[in-house]
Design a protein around this motif. Structure first.
Motif, mmCIF file in Angstrom:
data_model
loop_
_atom_site.group_PDB
_atom_site.id
_atom_site.type_symbol
_atom_site.label_atom_id
_atom_site.label_comp_id
_atom_site.label_asym_id
_atom_site.label_seq_id
_atom_site.Cartn_x
_atom_site.Cartn_y
_atom_site.Cartn_z
ATOM 1 N N ALA A 196 30.661 52.056 20.308
ATOM 2 C CA ALA A 196 31.143 53.418 20.073
ATOM 3 C C ALA A 196 30.318 54.445 20.835
ATOM 4 C CB ALA A 196 31.100 53.723 18.581
ATOM 5 N N SER A 197 29.012 54.155 21.012
ATOM 6 C CA SER A 197 28.205 55.141 21.724
ATOM 7 C C SER A 197 28.151 54.883 23.227
ATOM 8 C CB SER A 197 26.800 55.208 21.147
ATOM 9 O OG SER A 197 26.533 54.163 20.272
ATOM 10 N N VAL A 198 28.572 53.703 23.638
ATOM 11 C CA VAL A 198 28.553 53.393 25.080
ATOM 12 C C VAL A 198 29.828 53.893 25.751
ATOM 13 C CG1 VAL A 198 28.419 51.541 26.785
ATOM 14 C CG2 VAL A 198 27.157 51.354 24.633
ATOM 15 N N MET A 199 30.946 53.739 25.062
ATOM 16 C CA MET A 199 32.261 53.882 25.698
ATOM 17 C C MET A 199 32.563 55.302 26.175
ATOM 18 S SD MET A 199 34.776 53.998 22.448
ATOM 19 C CE MET A 199 34.734 55.394 21.343
ATOM 20 N N ARG A 200 33.460 55.345 27.153
ATOM 21 C CA ARG A 200 34.097 56.616 27.516
ATOM 22 C C ARG A 200 35.415 56.676 26.754
ATOM 23 N NH1 ARG A 200 35.093 56.900 33.536
ATOM 24 N NH2 ARG A 200 34.233 54.793 33.296
ATOM 25 N N ARG A 201 35.687 57.792 26.103
ATOM 26 C CA ARG A 201 36.931 57.899 25.350
ATOM 27 C C ARG A 201 38.088 58.114 26.336
ATOM 28 N NH1 ARG A 201 34.961 58.462 20.278
ATOM 29 N NH2 ARG A 201 36.950 58.737 19.258
ATOM 30 N N PHE A 202 39.258 57.630 25.955
ATOM 31 C CA PHE A 202 40.424 57.757 26.831
ATOM 32 C C PHE A 202 40.710 59.214 27.164
ATOM 33 C CE2 PHE A 202 42.047 53.503 25.055
ATOM 34 C CZ PHE A 202 41.418 52.817 26.086
ATOM 35 N N GLU A 203 40.527 60.092 26.169
ATOM 36 C CA GLU A 203 40.866 61.493 26.453
ATOM 37 C C GLU A 203 39.925 62.132 27.477
ATOM 38 O OE1 GLU A 203 40.451 60.261 23.286
ATOM 39 O OE2 GLU A 203 39.306 61.649 22.036
ATOM 40 N N ASP A 204 38.774 61.468 27.716
ATOM 41 C CA ASP A 204 37.867 62.012 28.721
ATOM 42 C C ASP A 204 38.158 61.461 30.118
ATOM 43 O OD1 ASP A 204 36.680 63.333 26.664
ATOM 44 O OD2 ASP A 204 35.094 61.832 26.357
ATOM 45 N N LEU A 205 39.095 60.513 30.218
ATOM 46 C CA LEU A 205 39.360 59.916 31.531
ATOM 47 C C LEU A 205 40.192 60.885 32.377
ATOM 48 C CD1 LEU A 205 40.326 56.266 30.479
ATOM 49 C CD2 LEU A 205 38.153 57.062 31.425
ATOM 50 N N PRO A 206 39.964 60.864 33.699
ATOM 51 C CA PRO A 206 40.785 61.713 34.579
ATOM 52 C C PRO A 206 42.219 61.169 34.661
ATOM 53 C CG PRO A 206 39.251 60.374 35.868
ATOM 54 C CD PRO A 206 38.930 60.128 34.438
ATOM 55 N N ARG A 207 43.133 62.074 34.875
ATOM 56 C CA ARG A 207 44.543 61.693 34.963
ATOM 57 C C ARG A 207 44.919 61.375 36.400
ATOM 58 N NH1 ARG A 207 48.208 62.019 30.798
ATOM 59 N NH2 ARG A 207 47.034 62.798 29.023
ATOM 60 N N LEU A 208 45.717 60.309 36.585
ATOM 61 C CA LEU A 208 46.236 59.973 37.918
ATOM 62 C C LEU A 208 47.538 60.761 38.131
ATOM 63 C CD1 LEU A 208 45.631 56.131 37.773
ATOM 64 C CD2 LEU A 208 44.467 57.764 39.289
ATOM 65 N N PRO A 209 47.971 60.858 39.396
ATOM 66 C CA PRO A 209 49.206 61.624 39.681
ATOM 67 C C PRO A 209 50.408 61.100 38.911
ATOM 68 C CG PRO A 209 48.059 61.021 41.714
ATOM 69 C CD PRO A 209 47.305 60.396 40.598
ATOM 70 N N ASP A 210 50.426 59.775 38.633
ATOM 71 C CA ASP A 210 51.617 59.235 37.947
ATOM 72 C C ASP A 210 51.517 59.360 36.436
ATOM 73 O OD1 ASP A 210 49.587 57.496 37.564
ATOM 74 O OD2 ASP A 210 50.629 55.694 38.251
ATOM 75 N N GLY A 211 50.548 60.089 35.943
ATOM 76 C CA GLY A 211 50.450 60.299 34.488
ATOM 77 C C GLY A 211 49.573 59.302 33.787
ATOM 78 N N MET A 212 49.180 58.237 34.488
ATOM 79 C CA MET A 212 48.270 57.259 33.899
ATOM 80 C C MET A 212 46.849 57.838 33.848
ATOM 81 S SD MET A 212 49.892 54.478 33.245
ATOM 82 C CE MET A 212 51.625 54.120 33.430
ATOM 83 N N LEU A 213 46.006 57.174 32.999
ATOM 84 C CA LEU A 213 44.606 57.574 32.945
ATOM 85 C C LEU A 213 43.819 56.662 33.882
ATOM 86 C CD1 LEU A 213 44.406 57.884 29.077
ATOM 87 C CD2 LEU A 213 44.636 59.760 30.732
ATOM 88 N N ASP A 214 42.847 57.255 34.583
ATOM 89 C CA ASP A 214 42.107 56.497 35.584
ATOM 90 C C ASP A 214 40.890 55.825 34.963
ATOM 91 O OD1 ASP A 214 40.903 55.422 37.746
ATOM 92 O OD2 ASP A 214 40.426 57.337 38.739
ATOM 93 N N GLY A 215 41.001 54.504 34.767
ATOM 94 C CA GLY A 215 39.871 53.756 34.202
ATOM 95 C C GLY A 215 39.162 52.953 35.263
#
Lengths: 300, 394
Positions: free
Chosen positions: B290-309
């Motif tokens: 829980a303290s290591v992870m990056r939350r999905f809402e903090d991920l940058p958005r790709l042009p196609d609407g996906m999140l960039d992991g």
């Protein structure tokens, strides 16, 4: 009194009649000996019945035991002693030592003396342990008592034995009893000191473990301190026996029977053979008792 | 307030002083100076009085493991030993409760004290404190023996406790035949045997080598799940404290400087001294997903609407992952997905995340409360190792 008469004359003829300081010191003798003599005298006068009673009881017990031992056929006793040694130590070498040693004593013709010595040692040792262990425990728990007792224990072990043989002779008469009393005085410091040391050396952590689980003082003594100190107490027992044995010749001088008697007789008549015979028997007895009673090696 | 009721053991303004000089009135004088704010050193030099613990306040809740931490000489063992009056506080109360009433162990009479020691409070020692001339069985039964329990009854209880610590086959062995780890298991069994609800553990694993130490820590945690004792545990090892403690108390020079959950201690050290402790801990078993992870809402958005992991793309509803252009449906259960992606619970330790990341070659997904919430990739792991991680479960 102890002053050289010529010396005084010499001085008096001299010009100055001044006393030398050491002479003055010598003339005012502190009555150490006289006081001790007076004390013994008073004790004898007022405690005559008491000392007679002790003499009778102790003498009866010790001589009774000697008679009892002598009533048993020697070979039967050898077998019993051998079995006892096996039961205590489970060591074939020790069993052989005990059997052969006792047979050697019979062979040399010192069986009766050995039995008398054995009963003397047995009684004095029992008495020493009965006094020594409780006193040692008390000393370990009360450092003040230990410090107060220290000079007396030193005195008992260093004062030449012959010196207290004289008053014991006066108080208890000739025979087994004064010998035994002297033996006890000489031997009792050993169990006191060893018990004290053993108890004082019990690790603090073990005692705290006992306390943490709610042990009473008595439970700590019986379940922790005494078992932990047991090897030391046993060493005290062995020492006590050895010290008692070393007193047999001196005990013989005041009329106690046993192996000391032939030694004294040999000395008086300058008989080398009898002296060595009885000497070897004493040594043999000492080795047997030591091996049977000494504490087991902790590395078992 | 709820803590007040739940506390099984509570220290209130406890001062523990030792008089080294045996001088009359020295303790009273030392207390006066202590109240006037003089330090331990000043009092020690002036009066030959050692201040073991000063002004300690601590409540240990029922069923928790509370760890006392500090360097040697910080007074942690001294405070622990006040809980069964091996050290008697000069001032203050050591209260032991049964849910209904209190008893002050610092002031109760000797009979009450012995009863408490026999029935309520047991202790485990650093040097084991076993009786070397007794067998394992008789050592474990020691407390019951002191209580006067008959040997036949004792035997059953002892057998049960030996089974608990896995030493049933060693009942008739002597203590010196056992390894250090096994000896301390005997110590544990002895403490369990009296069925005391409070357990005092004075650096119980410090004398053991690290491998055995960790094993016994695990065993203790395992046993605690079943037995639910109230445990006061002294340690000088921050990793041990973070691993087993539900609350940690840091002591320094006889005073408590911080009490809190492991997260409190690690995230919000009150001063540099506490921070210094934390700096030396091993992060691998302590930091959690829980303290290591990056939350999905903090991920940058790709042009196609996906999140960039990074190596994977995450669908906005987090139900589908795109790995190398292929859609992989993922459900929020801790498991391997398609042999490559894996989902882990938020409480998983950093060490295990690294191992999984290594095996999969892909970011590790984290689930919390039935939802996928974030991912751990190399950058997140490195950042956690550098000590910038947040602590505790999300």
């Amino acid at each position: 009194m102890g002053i050289d008469v010529r010396d005084i004359e010499h001085r008096e003829t001299g010009a100055a009649r001044i006393m030398a300081p050491e002479q003055w010191i010598a003339e005012h003798k502190i009555p150490v000996g006289a006081v001790m003599a007076a004390v013994v005298d008073v004790v004898r006068k007022h405690g005559l019945g008491f000392f007679d009673a002790i003499t009778d009881i102790v003498g009866f017990c010790a001589d009774g035991l000697t008679m009892l031992l002598l009533d048993i056929p020697p070979l039967l006793l050898v077998v019993a002693a051998t079995a006892g040694a096996w039961f205590l130590r489970r060591s074939p070498a020790l069993v052989a030592l005990v059997a052969l040693g006792l047979l050697f004593i019979i062979n040399q013709g010192y069986w009766n003396e050995t039995m008398a010595t054995l009963s003397l040692i047995l009684f004095s040792t029992i008495f020493c342990m009965a006094i020594g262990v409780p006193l040692g425990i008390a000393c370990a728990h009360r450092p003040r008592l230990a410090r107060a007792l220290q000079p007396f224990l030193d005195l008992m072990q260093t004062l030449p034995t012959f010196v207290y043989l004289i008053p014991t002779l006066i108080l208890f008469g000739l025979g087994t009893v004064p010998g035994m009393i002297s033996t006890i005085i000489f031997a009792v410091p050993a169990p006191i000191r060893m018990t004290q040391m053993g108890i004082a050396r019990v690790p603090r952590s073990l005692i705290e473990a006992g306390e943490a689980f709610g042990a009473t003082g008595r439970q700590i003594l019986w379940k922790i301190e005494l078992p932990a100190a047991l090897p030391m107490i046993q060493a005290g027992l062995t020492q006590c026996i050895m010290l008692s044995l070393s007193m047999v010749v001196i005990a013989a001088l005041v009329g106690a029977g046993g192996l000391g008697v032939p030694v004294v007789r040999a000395l008086n008549t300058v008989q080398v053979d009898a002296g060595f015979e009885s000497g070897f028997v004493i040594v043999l007895l000492a080795i047997m008792l030591d091996r049977v009673c000494r504490p087991k090696d902790s590395a078992s | 307030m709820s803590e007040e009721v739940n506390a099984a053991l509570e220290f209130r303004d406890v001062d523990i002083l030792f008089d080294r000089g045996n001088r009359r009135g020295a303790i009273e004088a030392a207390l006066a100076r202590l109240d006037a704010g003089e330090t331990r050193e000043e009092i020690g030099r002036a009066l030959k009085v050692t201040v073991g613990v000063a002004g300690a306040n601590l409540a240990v809740a029922r069923g928790e493991i509370s760890v006392l931490m500090g360097l040697s000489g910080s007074g942690k063992s001294t405070l622990l030993r006040a809980a069964n009056r091996l050290n008697r506080p000069v001032r203050g109360e050591v209260r032991i409760g049964n849910g209904l009433a209190w008893l002050d162990i610092a002031r109760c009479d000797d009979d009450t004290l012995r009863t408490l020691r026999k029935t309520r409070i047991a202790m485990v020692f650093q040097q084991f404190g076993l009786l070397p001339w007794r067998t394992v069985r008789d050592n474990v039964g020691f407390g019951l023996e002191l209580r006067g329990m008959a040997p036949s009854l004792r035997r059953d209880v002892v057998a049960e406790k030996l089974e608990l610590v896995g030493l049933s086959n060693w009942a008739d062995a002597h203590v010196h035949e056992l390894s250090g780890g096994m000896q301390q298991r005997v110590g544990l069994a002895r403490a369990f045997a009296t069925d005391a609800d409070i357990l005092l553990m004075d650096e119980p694993f410090s004398a053991l080598d690290p491998l055995i130490r960790r094993k016994l820590q695990d065993e203790l945690l395992d046993l605690q799940k079943r037995l639910k004792k109230t445990i006061l545990f002294v340690s000088h090892d921050i990793d041990e404290a973070l691993k087993i403690g539900s609350r940690i108390t840091i002591m320094r020079e006889g005073r408590i400087i911080q009490t809190g959950t492991p997260d409190d201690i690690a995230l919000r050290p009150v001063d540099d001294y506490v921070a210094e402790f934390i700096r030396h801990m091993n992060p691998l078993p302590t930091i959690v997903a829980a303290s290591v992870m990056r939350r999905f809402e903090d991920l940058p958005r790709l042009p196609d609407g996906m999140l960039d992991g990074g190596r994977i793309a995450v669908a906005p509803d987090a139900a589908t992952m795109w790995v190398a252009g292929r859609a992989v449906p993922v459900r929020p259960h801790s498991a391997w997905v398609e042999g490559a992606l894996c989902v882990v619970p938020a409480r998983l330790s950093l060490g295990e995340i690294i191992a999984l990341r290594q095996r999969s070659g892909l970011p590790v997904l984290v689930e919390a409360e039935g939802r996928l919430v974030g991912l751990c990739d190399d950058a997140d792991i490195l950042q956690a190792l550098c000590g910038k991680a947040r602590f505790g479960a999300g």
